[in-house]
Design an enzyme around this catalytic site. Sequence first.
Site, PDB file in Angstrom:
ATOM      1  N   CYS A  16      -6.446   2.034  -0.208  1.00 43.11           N
ATOM      2  CA  CYS A  16      -5.215   1.515  -0.815  1.00 43.11           C
ATOM      3  C   CYS A  16      -5.225   0.004  -0.948  1.00 43.11           C
ATOM      4  CB  CYS A  16      -4.007   1.977   0.003  1.00 43.11           C
ATOM      5  SG  CYS A  16      -3.686   3.747  -0.173  1.00 43.11           S
ATOM      6  N   LYS A  19      -5.213  -1.409  -4.623  1.00 45.36           N
ATOM      7  CA  LYS A  19      -4.040  -1.335  -5.492  1.00 45.36           C
ATOM      8  C   LYS A  19      -3.819  -2.647  -6.229  1.00 45.36           C
ATOM      9  CE  LYS A  19      -0.995   2.106  -3.332  1.00 45.36           C
ATOM     10  NZ  LYS A  19       0.348   2.318  -2.754  1.00 45.36           N
TER      11      LYS A  19
END
Length: 349
Positions: A16, A19
């Site tokens: 993540c 992102k």
Amino acid sequence: MSTFCQIMDKSESGGCGCKIPSSVLSRILSETAAANTVADDKVVLGFESSDDCAVYDNGDNYLLFTTDYFSPIVNDPYVFGQLAASNAVSDVFASGGYPLIANSIMAFDPELVPVEQVTQMILGAQSVMNKFNVSIVGGHTIKNSQPLYGFSIIGQVEKNRLKKNNTAKAGDVLVMTRPLGVGILASALKAGILEQADIAPPTLALITGDNEFGRTLSASPEVSSLTDITGFGLIGHISEMVGLGQLDVMLDSAALAFYDGAESLAVAVTSSESGVFANIRKYAQHVEYLGELSLAHKFLLHDPQTNGGLLFTVSEACLAENRQAWQSLCPDLMVIGRVTDGAGKIKVC
């Protein structure tokens, strides 16, 4: 070094942490929202609250829809598959529901990544989906210079059990279910400071574990808000809870738990181009430090989590009543703060 390790080394960021910064994403959405002229009164939740799932009124229940995919965060393709699947279904659990079916999203360069390693990615993901009886019913695969893997998930939740990320109440306590520091450990792996073999099996089990506990929490109306901690870090996700500007959070930094080694590695592996700094630039305006805090500790508050734990607010009485039962399902559950009336500030004490 395996091919998969070499591919991970070439990626700028993984999990993540890859992102798009939320500040950039917010600008894009603000400039394109007006183009969506379709009005559908069955859409209960869409872009407006940055919640974990889109929600669609299906009559007796709500349908939940989410999409998550990312580049490698670990050197092992099987573990990468586990992380991709657990992270994707987590959004459904964070909305209080349960997953039903999934489509896979995959990208890799067939000239660089052997079929055997792609197979291991899929088997790792399948081991997670099997646990929750989720059928992978299709997907899409493209050629790309580094592996990407994830899923779009359709889930379901009873209308009285839907949980949102921005409905906290003053007086609630703030609870977290898993340590912080996944992004720091991933950066250390990429830098060669840490080997995957150095990560203790219990730690790896936590990092690849699931957030099915969200389904348990959704049974209680006293759980006022619920989300999972992912790419925008702990501070970013708390800021979503107080985003309407009518609440503050008193965050007890001493109550936070970190994965082994994360605090000692944080400063060494964090660069100005990292997801940590992207989060700091976006959310620093919401934070007020009421005491001295080490630089490493500050970095960990903003560290992008891949398949992070749950974050929820609940009345103190409900927590006291259920804590023993909840702790038996989620041993790492920790109270990290309290919600008060305010103006959208996170006060770190």
